[in-house]
Enzyme design. Structure first.
Site, PDB file in Angstrom:
ATOM      1  N   LYS A  18      -5.753   7.861  -4.506  1.00 48.17           N
ATOM      2  CA  LYS A  18      -6.887   8.110  -3.604  1.00 48.17           C
ATOM      3  C   LYS A  18      -7.673   9.356  -3.988  1.00 48.17           C
ATOM      4  O   LYS A  18      -8.885   9.406  -3.805  1.00 48.17           O
ATOM      5  CB  LYS A  18      -6.418   8.212  -2.145  1.00 48.17           C
ATOM      6  CG  LYS A  18      -5.977   6.874  -1.587  1.00 48.17           C
ATOM      7  CD  LYS A  18      -6.009   6.860  -0.077  1.00 48.17           C
ATOM      8  CE  LYS A  18      -5.742   5.456   0.437  1.00 48.17           C
ATOM      9  NZ  LYS A  18      -5.572   5.390   1.891  1.00 48.17           N
ATOM     10  N   LYS A  60      -8.052  -2.825   2.399  1.00 49.21           N
ATOM     11  CA  LYS A  60      -9.252  -2.702   3.237  1.00 49.21           C
ATOM     12  C   LYS A  60     -10.335  -1.936   2.515  1.00 49.21           C
ATOM     13  O   LYS A  60     -11.511  -2.050   2.836  1.00 49.21           O
ATOM     14  CB  LYS A  60      -8.947  -1.888   4.507  1.00 49.21           C
ATOM     15  CG  LYS A  60      -7.732  -2.292   5.248  1.00 49.21           C
ATOM     16  CD  LYS A  60      -7.460  -1.365   6.418  1.00 49.21           C
ATOM     17  CE  LYS A  60      -5.967  -1.166   6.564  1.00 49.21           C
ATOM     18  NZ  LYS A  60      -5.454  -0.976   7.863  1.00 49.21           N
ATOM     19  N   LYS A  71      -3.780  -4.194  -5.483  1.00 48.54           N
ATOM     20  CA  LYS A  71      -3.293  -4.723  -4.203  1.00 48.54           C
ATOM     21  C   LYS A  71      -4.461  -5.081  -3.278  1.00 48.54           C
ATOM     22  O   LYS A  71      -5.537  -4.467  -3.370  1.00 48.54           O
ATOM     23  CB  LYS A  71      -2.313  -3.751  -3.539  1.00 48.54           C
ATOM     24  CG  LYS A  71      -2.931  -2.577  -2.883  1.00 48.54           C
ATOM     25  CD  LYS A  71      -1.915  -1.772  -2.061  1.00 48.54           C
ATOM     26  CE  LYS A  71      -2.670  -0.596  -1.454  1.00 48.54           C
ATOM     27  NZ  LYS A  71      -1.919   0.315  -0.668  1.00 48.54           N
TER      28      LYS A  71
HETATM   29  P1  TYM Z   1      -1.754   0.730   5.850  1.00 45.64           P
HETATM   30  O1  TYM Z   1      -2.585   0.895   7.065  1.00 45.64           O
HETATM   31  O2  TYM Z   1      -2.425   0.843   4.518  1.00 45.64           O
HETATM   32  O3  TYM Z   1      -1.009  -0.673   5.889  1.00 45.64           O
HETATM   33  C1  TYM Z   1      -0.250  -1.105   7.012  1.00 45.64           C
HETATM   34  C2  TYM Z   1       0.941  -1.912   6.528  1.00 45.64           C
HETATM   35  O4  TYM Z   1       0.499  -3.021   5.720  1.00 45.64           O
HETATM   36  C3  TYM Z   1       1.169  -2.993   4.465  1.00 45.64           C
HETATM   37  N1  TYM Z   1       0.242  -3.457   3.433  1.00 45.64           N
HETATM   38  C4  TYM Z   1       0.529  -4.408   2.526  1.00 45.64           C
HETATM   39  N2  TYM Z   1       1.631  -5.148   2.345  1.00 45.64           N
HETATM   40  C5  TYM Z   1       1.612  -6.067   1.334  1.00 45.64           C
HETATM   41  N3  TYM Z   1       0.528  -6.253   0.519  1.00 45.64           N
HETATM   42  C6  TYM Z   1      -0.604  -5.515   0.677  1.00 45.64           C
HETATM   43  N4  TYM Z   1      -1.666  -5.725  -0.107  1.00 45.64           N
HETATM   44  C7  TYM Z   1      -0.642  -4.546   1.717  1.00 45.64           C
HETATM   45  N5  TYM Z   1      -1.580  -3.664   2.159  1.00 45.64           N
HETATM   46  C8  TYM Z   1      -1.027  -3.005   3.199  1.00 45.64           C
HETATM   47  C9  TYM Z   1       1.549  -1.531   4.240  1.00 45.64           C
HETATM   48  O5  TYM Z   1       2.639  -1.416   3.357  1.00 45.64           O
HETATM   49  C10 TYM Z   1       1.892  -1.083   5.647  1.00 45.64           C
HETATM   50  O6  TYM Z   1       3.230  -1.407   5.957  1.00 45.64           O
HETATM   51  N6  TYM Z   1       0.524   5.156   5.575  1.00 45.64           N
HETATM   52  C11 TYM Z   1       0.557   3.857   6.216  1.00 45.64           C
HETATM   53  C12 TYM Z   1       0.529   3.911   7.733  1.00 45.64           C
HETATM   54  C13 TYM Z   1       1.596   4.752   8.313  1.00 45.64           C
HETATM   55  C14 TYM Z   1       2.974   4.412   8.445  1.00 45.64           C
HETATM   56  C15 TYM Z   1       3.579   5.528   9.096  1.00 45.64           C
HETATM   57  C16 TYM Z   1       3.733   3.304   8.096  1.00 45.64           C
HETATM   58  C17 TYM Z   1       1.429   5.984   8.844  1.00 45.64           C
HETATM   59  N7  TYM Z   1       2.616   6.455   9.319  1.00 45.64           N
HETATM   60  C18 TYM Z   1       4.935   5.540   9.380  1.00 45.64           C
HETATM   61  C19 TYM Z   1       5.097   3.314   8.389  1.00 45.64           C
HETATM   62  C20 TYM Z   1       5.684   4.431   9.029  1.00 45.64           C
HETATM   63  C21 TYM Z   1      -0.649   3.073   5.748  1.00 45.64           C
HETATM   64  O7  TYM Z   1      -1.663   3.619   5.389  1.00 45.64           O
HETATM   65  O8  TYM Z   1      -0.514   1.715   5.899  1.00 45.64           O
END
Ligand code: TYM
Length: 341
Positions: free
Chosen positions: A115, A203, A200
Protein backbone atom coordinates in the site's frame (compact mmCIF):
# COMPACT_ATOMS: atom_id res chain seq x y z
CA UNK A 1 -14.41 -20.02 22.12
CA UNK A 2 -14.21 -16.30 21.47
CA UNK A 3 -14.36 -15.43 17.77
CA UNK A 4 -13.34 -11.94 16.63
CA UNK A 5 -12.94 -10.50 13.14
CA UNK A 6 -13.27 -7.22 11.23
CA UNK A 7 -13.76 -5.74 7.80
CA UNK A 8 -13.00 -2.28 6.49
CA UNK A 9 -16.16 -0.41 5.53
CA UNK A 10 -14.71 0.98 2.33
CA UNK A 11 -16.73 0.27 -0.81
CA UNK A 12 -18.81 -2.78 -1.54
CA UNK A 13 -18.59 -6.21 -0.05
CA UNK A 14 -17.16 -8.40 -2.83
CA UNK A 15 -16.90 -12.10 -3.52
CA UNK A 16 -13.41 -12.29 -1.99
CA UNK A 17 -14.65 -10.88 1.33
CA UNK A 18 -17.66 -13.17 1.23
CA UNK A 19 -15.91 -16.46 0.43
CA UNK A 20 -12.66 -15.65 2.23
CA UNK A 21 -14.21 -14.39 5.45
CA UNK A 22 -17.88 -13.53 5.88
CA UNK A 23 -19.25 -16.99 5.08
CA UNK A 24 -16.97 -18.34 7.77
CA UNK A 25 -18.19 -15.64 10.18
CA UNK A 26 -21.75 -16.85 9.70
CA UNK A 27 -20.75 -20.51 10.04
CA UNK A 28 -18.82 -19.79 13.24
CA UNK A 29 -21.68 -17.70 14.62
CA UNK A 30 -23.97 -20.70 14.24
CA UNK A 31 -21.49 -23.15 15.83
CA UNK A 32 -20.16 -20.91 18.56
CA UNK A 33 -23.41 -19.46 19.83
CA UNK A 34 -24.83 -23.01 20.07
CA UNK A 35 -21.88 -23.99 22.32
CA UNK A 36 -22.02 -20.96 24.64
CA UNK A 37 -19.12 -19.02 23.08
CA UNK A 38 -19.22 -15.50 21.72
CA UNK A 39 -18.61 -13.94 18.29
CA UNK A 40 -17.66 -10.30 17.82
CA UNK A 41 -17.66 -8.84 14.31
CA UNK A 42 -16.76 -5.24 13.67
CA UNK A 43 -16.36 -2.61 11.01
CA UNK A 44 -12.76 -1.48 10.99
CA UNK A 45 -13.61 2.18 10.40
CA UNK A 46 -10.49 3.32 12.27
CA UNK A 47 -8.39 1.28 9.86
CA UNK A 48 -10.14 2.95 6.93
CA UNK A 49 -8.64 6.37 7.77
CA UNK A 50 -5.11 5.06 7.17
CA UNK A 51 -5.65 5.78 3.45
CA UNK A 52 -7.02 8.96 1.87
CA UNK A 53 -10.81 8.95 2.27
CA UNK A 54 -13.92 11.10 1.97
CA UNK A 55 -15.60 11.43 5.41
CA UNK A 56 -19.19 11.40 4.08
CA UNK A 57 -18.45 8.27 2.07
CA UNK A 58 -16.97 6.51 5.11
CA UNK A 59 -20.10 7.20 7.17
CA UNK A 60 -22.37 5.93 4.36
CA UNK A 61 -20.19 2.85 3.72
CA UNK A 62 -20.16 2.00 7.42
CA UNK A 63 -23.96 1.78 7.51
CA UNK A 64 -24.05 -0.06 4.17
CA UNK A 65 -21.59 -2.62 5.47
CA UNK A 66 -23.80 -3.31 8.49
CA UNK A 67 -26.69 -3.95 6.09
CA UNK A 68 -24.47 -6.19 3.95
CA UNK A 69 -23.27 -8.26 6.90
CA UNK A 70 -26.78 -8.77 8.22
CA UNK A 71 -27.90 -9.68 4.68
CA UNK A 72 -25.14 -12.33 4.60
CA UNK A 73 -26.50 -13.89 7.80
CA UNK A 74 -24.80 -12.12 10.71
CA UNK A 75 -27.45 -11.95 13.41
CA UNK A 76 -26.97 -8.97 15.78
CA UNK A 77 -28.91 -10.81 18.48
CA UNK A 78 -26.39 -13.66 18.53
CA UNK A 79 -23.18 -11.92 17.45
CA UNK A 80 -21.88 -8.59 18.70
CA UNK A 81 -21.81 -6.35 15.62
CA UNK A 82 -20.19 -2.95 16.12
CA UNK A 83 -17.77 -0.35 14.76
CA UNK A 84 -14.37 0.45 16.27
CA UNK A 85 -15.05 4.19 16.49
CA UNK A 86 -17.63 3.57 19.23
CA UNK A 87 -15.24 1.48 21.34
CA UNK A 88 -12.30 3.70 22.40
CA UNK A 89 -10.60 0.74 24.08
CA UNK A 90 -9.29 -0.31 20.63
CA UNK A 91 -7.17 2.83 20.24
CA UNK A 92 -6.20 2.87 23.90
CA UNK A 93 -4.89 -0.68 23.70
CA UNK A 94 -3.12 0.10 20.44
CA UNK A 95 -1.10 2.76 22.23
CA UNK A 96 -0.26 0.38 25.06
CA UNK A 97 0.92 -2.21 22.50
CA UNK A 98 3.00 0.34 20.59
CA UNK A 99 5.61 0.00 23.32
CA UNK A 100 5.89 -3.73 22.55
CA UNK A 101 5.62 -3.83 18.75
CA UNK A 102 8.98 -3.44 16.95
CA UNK A 103 9.72 -1.26 13.91
CA UNK A 104 11.37 -4.25 12.23
CA UNK A 105 8.21 -6.36 12.62
CA UNK A 106 6.03 -3.70 11.02
CA UNK A 107 8.55 -3.03 8.25
CA UNK A 108 8.14 -6.66 7.13
CA UNK A 109 4.36 -6.45 6.65
CA UNK A 110 3.56 -7.09 2.98
CA UNK A 111 0.38 -5.00 3.10
CA UNK A 112 2.40 -2.01 4.29
CA UNK A 113 4.90 -2.52 1.47
CA UNK A 114 2.11 -2.93 -1.13
CA UNK A 115 0.00 0.00 0.00
CA UNK A 116 2.85 2.43 0.69
CA UNK A 117 4.51 1.48 -2.60
CA UNK A 118 7.49 3.62 -3.55
CA UNK A 119 6.18 6.62 -1.62
CA UNK A 120 6.94 5.50 1.95
CA UNK A 121 7.85 9.01 3.07
CA UNK A 122 4.40 10.20 2.05
CA UNK A 123 2.44 7.30 3.58
CA UNK A 124 0.45 8.00 6.75
CA UNK A 125 1.76 6.82 10.11
CA UNK A 126 -1.60 5.10 10.54
CA UNK A 127 -0.82 2.90 7.53
CA UNK A 128 2.45 1.85 9.15
CA UNK A 129 1.02 1.17 12.63
CA UNK A 130 -2.20 -0.34 11.23
CA UNK A 131 -1.22 -3.92 12.22
CA UNK A 132 -0.80 -2.84 15.87
CA UNK A 133 -4.42 -1.61 15.89
CA UNK A 134 -5.38 -4.93 14.31
CA UNK A 135 -3.56 -6.75 17.13
CA UNK A 136 -5.43 -4.61 19.67
CA UNK A 137 -8.73 -5.48 17.95
CA UNK A 138 -8.39 -9.16 18.72
CA UNK A 139 -6.29 -9.16 21.92
CA UNK A 140 -8.76 -6.79 23.60
CA UNK A 141 -11.39 -9.54 23.62
CA UNK A 142 -9.11 -12.49 24.38
CA UNK A 143 -9.98 -13.87 20.93
CA UNK A 144 -9.25 -17.56 20.47
CA UNK A 145 -10.22 -17.77 16.76
CA UNK A 146 -10.03 -15.14 14.01
CA UNK A 147 -11.73 -16.06 10.70
CA UNK A 148 -9.90 -14.24 7.87
CA UNK A 149 -8.84 -14.63 4.25
CA UNK A 150 -5.28 -15.66 3.45
CA UNK A 151 -4.06 -12.05 3.05
CA UNK A 152 -4.61 -11.31 6.76
CA UNK A 153 -2.60 -14.25 8.09
CA UNK A 154 0.58 -12.22 8.40
CA UNK A 155 -1.20 -9.58 10.51
CA UNK A 156 -2.50 -12.30 12.79
CA UNK A 157 0.99 -13.75 13.23
CA UNK A 158 2.13 -10.28 14.26
CA UNK A 159 -0.71 -10.09 16.81
CA UNK A 160 0.53 -13.35 18.28
CA UNK A 161 4.12 -12.04 18.43
CA UNK A 162 2.98 -8.87 20.17
CA UNK A 163 0.84 -10.83 22.65
CA UNK A 164 3.66 -13.23 23.43
CA UNK A 165 6.24 -10.48 24.00
CA UNK A 166 3.83 -8.45 26.13
CA UNK A 167 2.97 -11.51 28.25
CA UNK A 168 6.67 -12.29 28.70
CA UNK A 169 7.80 -8.74 29.41
CA UNK A 170 4.90 -7.55 31.58
CA UNK A 171 2.69 -10.52 32.49
CA UNK A 172 4.58 -11.32 35.72
CA UNK A 173 3.89 -15.01 35.18
CA UNK A 174 0.30 -14.64 33.99
CA UNK A 175 -1.14 -14.37 30.48
CA UNK A 176 -2.50 -10.86 29.96
CA UNK A 177 -3.44 -11.79 26.37
CA UNK A 178 -4.64 -15.00 24.71
CA UNK A 179 -2.76 -15.99 21.54
CA UNK A 180 -5.37 -16.07 18.73
CA UNK A 181 -5.48 -18.65 15.91
CA UNK A 182 -6.35 -17.58 12.36
CA UNK A 183 -9.15 -19.61 10.73
CA UNK A 184 -8.67 -19.59 6.95
CA UNK A 185 -11.14 -21.46 4.70
CA UNK A 186 -9.76 -24.56 2.90
CA UNK A 187 -11.13 -23.44 -0.50
CA UNK A 188 -11.15 -19.84 -1.71
CA UNK A 189 -8.86 -18.40 0.96
CA UNK A 190 -7.59 -15.98 -1.68
CA UNK A 191 -9.99 -15.02 -4.46
CA UNK A 192 -8.18 -13.41 -7.36
CA UNK A 193 -9.14 -10.57 -9.70
CA UNK A 194 -11.22 -11.59 -12.73
CA UNK A 195 -8.86 -9.53 -14.90
CA UNK A 196 -5.57 -10.83 -13.52
CA UNK A 197 -5.18 -14.20 -11.84
CA UNK A 198 -2.08 -13.04 -9.96
CA UNK A 199 -3.71 -10.07 -8.15
CA UNK A 200 -6.20 -10.54 -5.33
CA UNK A 201 -9.79 -9.43 -5.82
CA UNK A 202 -9.95 -6.11 -4.03
CA UNK A 203 -12.18 -3.11 -3.35
CA UNK A 204 -9.34 -0.81 -4.30
CA UNK A 205 -8.92 -2.18 -7.85
CA UNK A 206 -10.01 0.68 -10.16
CA UNK A 207 -11.71 -1.75 -12.57
CA UNK A 208 -15.15 -2.88 -11.41
CA UNK A 209 -14.86 -5.74 -13.94
CA UNK A 210 -12.14 -7.24 -11.72
CA UNK A 211 -14.58 -8.19 -8.97
CA UNK A 212 -18.07 -9.51 -8.29
CA UNK A 213 -19.85 -7.23 -5.82
CA UNK A 214 -22.52 -8.71 -3.63
CA UNK A 215 -24.88 -6.07 -5.00
CA UNK A 216 -24.29 -6.82 -8.72
CA UNK A 217 -27.45 -7.83 -10.57
CA UNK A 218 -27.73 -11.08 -12.55
CA UNK A 219 -26.84 -9.51 -15.92
CA UNK A 220 -23.77 -7.80 -14.50
CA UNK A 221 -22.56 -11.02 -12.87
CA UNK A 222 -23.03 -13.03 -16.08
CA UNK A 223 -21.22 -10.35 -18.08
CA UNK A 224 -18.29 -10.13 -15.64
CA UNK A 225 -17.85 -13.90 -15.67
CA UNK A 226 -18.12 -14.06 -19.47
CA UNK A 227 -15.43 -11.40 -19.78
CA UNK A 228 -13.18 -12.86 -17.08
CA UNK A 229 -9.67 -13.50 -18.33
CA UNK A 230 -8.89 -17.17 -19.04
CA UNK A 231 -6.54 -19.25 -21.18
CA UNK A 232 -7.59 -21.15 -24.32
CA UNK A 233 -7.14 -24.67 -22.86
CA UNK A 234 -10.08 -26.79 -21.67
CA UNK A 235 -10.33 -27.55 -17.93
CA UNK A 236 -8.10 -30.43 -16.78
CA UNK A 237 -9.62 -33.46 -15.11
CA UNK A 238 -7.51 -33.20 -11.95
CA UNK A 239 -6.04 -30.46 -9.74
CA UNK A 240 -2.45 -31.09 -10.90
CA UNK A 241 -3.50 -29.94 -14.38
CA UNK A 242 -4.26 -26.45 -13.00
CA UNK A 243 -0.57 -25.78 -12.27
CA UNK A 244 0.58 -22.54 -13.90
CA UNK A 245 -3.02 -21.59 -14.84
CA UNK A 246 -3.84 -18.84 -12.34
CA UNK A 247 -7.14 -17.71 -13.88
CA UNK A 248 -8.48 -21.26 -14.32
CA UNK A 249 -7.43 -22.10 -10.75
CA UNK A 250 -9.33 -19.07 -9.45
CA UNK A 251 -12.57 -19.77 -11.32
CA UNK A 252 -12.58 -23.45 -10.37
CA UNK A 253 -11.86 -22.48 -6.74
CA UNK A 254 -14.78 -20.05 -6.72
CA UNK A 255 -17.07 -22.72 -8.16
CA UNK A 256 -15.96 -25.25 -5.53
CA UNK A 257 -16.41 -22.79 -2.66
CA UNK A 258 -19.89 -21.75 -3.80
CA UNK A 259 -21.04 -25.31 -4.48
CA UNK A 260 -19.67 -26.45 -1.11
CA UNK A 261 -17.48 -29.07 -2.77
CA UNK A 262 -13.79 -29.62 -3.56
CA UNK A 263 -11.68 -28.56 -6.56
CA UNK A 264 -11.17 -32.28 -7.37
CA UNK A 265 -14.94 -32.80 -7.47
CA UNK A 266 -15.51 -29.78 -9.74
CA UNK A 267 -12.84 -31.05 -12.15
CA UNK A 268 -14.28 -34.57 -12.08
CA UNK A 269 -17.55 -33.04 -13.29
CA UNK A 270 -16.27 -30.30 -15.63
CA UNK A 271 -12.85 -31.58 -16.74
CA UNK A 272 -12.51 -31.49 -20.53
CA UNK A 273 -14.99 -28.59 -20.83
CA UNK A 274 -13.88 -25.32 -22.42
CA UNK A 275 -14.57 -22.00 -20.70
CA UNK A 276 -17.42 -21.40 -23.16
CA UNK A 277 -19.36 -24.07 -21.24
CA UNK A 278 -17.86 -23.62 -17.75
CA UNK A 279 -18.33 -19.85 -17.47
CA UNK A 280 -22.14 -19.87 -17.87
CA UNK A 281 -22.37 -22.67 -15.25
CA UNK A 282 -20.23 -20.61 -12.87
CA UNK A 283 -22.24 -17.44 -13.61
CA UNK A 284 -25.50 -19.19 -12.83
CA UNK A 285 -24.14 -20.58 -9.59
CA UNK A 286 -23.00 -17.09 -8.59
CA UNK A 287 -26.37 -15.52 -9.40
CA UNK A 288 -28.22 -18.24 -7.51
CA UNK A 289 -25.95 -17.84 -4.44
CA UNK A 290 -25.84 -14.05 -4.33
CA UNK A 291 -29.37 -13.01 -5.37
CA UNK A 292 -30.99 -13.65 -1.96
CA UNK A 293 -28.21 -11.66 -0.23
CA UNK A 294 -28.57 -8.73 -2.63
CA UNK A 295 -32.36 -8.65 -2.18
CA UNK A 296 -32.09 -8.58 1.61
CA UNK A 297 -29.32 -5.97 1.47
CA UNK A 298 -31.51 -3.63 -0.61
CA UNK A 299 -34.29 -3.83 1.99
CA UNK A 300 -32.02 -3.29 4.99
CA UNK A 301 -29.90 -0.44 3.68
CA UNK A 302 -32.89 1.93 3.62
CA UNK A 303 -33.44 1.85 7.38
CA UNK A 304 -30.69 4.08 8.70
CA UNK A 305 -32.13 4.23 12.23
CA UNK A 306 -32.20 0.45 12.52
CA UNK A 307 -28.60 0.19 11.29
CA UNK A 308 -27.43 2.84 13.77
CA UNK A 309 -29.27 1.03 16.56
CA UNK A 310 -27.49 -2.25 15.72
CA UNK A 311 -24.12 -0.49 15.96
CA UNK A 312 -24.99 1.35 19.17
CA UNK A 313 -26.13 -1.83 20.92
CA UNK A 314 -23.24 -3.91 19.64
CA UNK A 315 -20.74 -1.23 20.67
CA UNK A 316 -22.15 -1.03 24.21
CA UNK A 317 -21.72 -4.81 24.57
CA UNK A 318 -18.19 -4.63 23.12
CA UNK A 319 -17.17 -1.82 25.51
CA UNK A 320 -18.31 -3.97 28.42
CA UNK A 321 -16.35 -7.03 27.24
CA UNK A 322 -13.22 -4.98 26.51
CA UNK A 323 -12.93 -3.31 29.92
CA UNK A 324 -11.24 -6.08 31.99
CA UNK A 325 -8.47 -6.73 29.44
CA UNK A 326 -7.79 -3.03 28.98
CA UNK A 327 -7.57 -2.59 32.77
CA UNK A 328 -5.21 -5.57 32.99
CA UNK A 329 -2.96 -4.12 30.27
CA UNK A 330 -2.75 -0.71 32.00
CA UNK A 331 -1.99 -2.39 35.31
CA UNK A 332 0.65 -4.71 33.81
CA UNK A 333 2.49 -1.66 32.45
CA UNK A 334 2.45 0.09 35.83
CA UNK A 335 0.16 2.89 34.69
CA UNK A 336 -1.72 4.45 37.60
CA UNK A 337 -5.41 5.26 36.86
CA UNK A 338 -7.43 6.68 39.72
CA UNK A 339 -7.36 3.56 41.89
CA UNK A 340 -7.82 1.07 39.06
CA UNK A 341 -4.22 -0.19 39.33
P1 TYM B 1 -10.49 -6.31 4.51
O1 TYM B 1 -11.53 -5.30 4.82
O2 TYM B 1 -9.54 -6.01 3.39
O3 TYM B 1 -11.17 -7.71 4.19
C1 TYM B 1 -12.12 -8.31 5.06
C2 TYM B 1 -11.95 -9.82 5.03
O4 TYM B 1 -12.06 -10.31 3.68
C3 TYM B 1 -10.92 -11.08 3.35
N1 TYM B 1 -10.60 -10.87 1.94
C4 TYM B 1 -10.38 -11.85 1.05
N2 TYM B 1 -10.42 -13.18 1.19
C5 TYM B 1 -10.17 -13.93 0.07
N3 TYM B 1 -9.89 -13.38 -1.15
C6 TYM B 1 -9.85 -12.03 -1.31
N4 TYM B 1 -9.60 -11.50 -2.52
C7 TYM B 1 -10.10 -11.20 -0.19
N5 TYM B 1 -10.14 -9.85 0.01
C8 TYM B 1 -10.44 -9.66 1.31
C9 TYM B 1 -9.80 -10.56 4.25
O5 TYM B 1 -8.80 -11.53 4.44
C10 TYM B 1 -10.56 -10.25 5.53
O6 TYM B 1 -10.68 -11.41 6.32
N6 TYM B 1 -7.17 -5.50 8.14
C11 TYM B 1 -8.42 -6.16 7.81
C12 TYM B 1 -9.58 -5.78 8.72
C13 TYM B 1 -9.30 -5.98 10.16
C14 TYM B 1 -9.28 -7.22 10.86
C15 TYM B 1 -9.00 -6.88 12.22
C16 TYM B 1 -9.48 -8.54 10.49
C17 TYM B 1 -9.03 -5.00 11.05
N7 TYM B 1 -8.85 -5.54 12.29
C18 TYM B 1 -8.90 -7.86 13.19
C19 TYM B 1 -9.39 -9.53 11.47
C20 TYM B 1 -9.10 -9.18 12.81
C21 TYM B 1 -8.79 -5.79 6.39
O7 TYM B 1 -8.43 -4.76 5.89
O8 TYM B 1 -9.67 -6.67 5.81
Amino acid sequence: MRVVSGIQPTGNLHLGNYLGAIRNWVRMQDEVSASGGQCLYFLADLHAISMPHVPADLAASTREMVAALVACGIDPARSILFNQAQVPAHTELQWLLNGTARMGWLNRMTQWKDKAGKNREGASIALFTYPVLQAADVLLYQATHVPVGDDQKQHLELARDIAQKFNTDFGAGSEVFTLPDPIVPPEAARIMSLRDGTAKMSKSDPSDMSRINLTDDADTIMQKVRKARTDPEPLPSDAAGLAGRAEATNLVGVYAALAGTSVAQVLAEHGGQGFGAFKPALGELLVESLAPIAARFCELREDREALDAILAQGSARARHLAAPTLDAAYAALGLVRGGAT
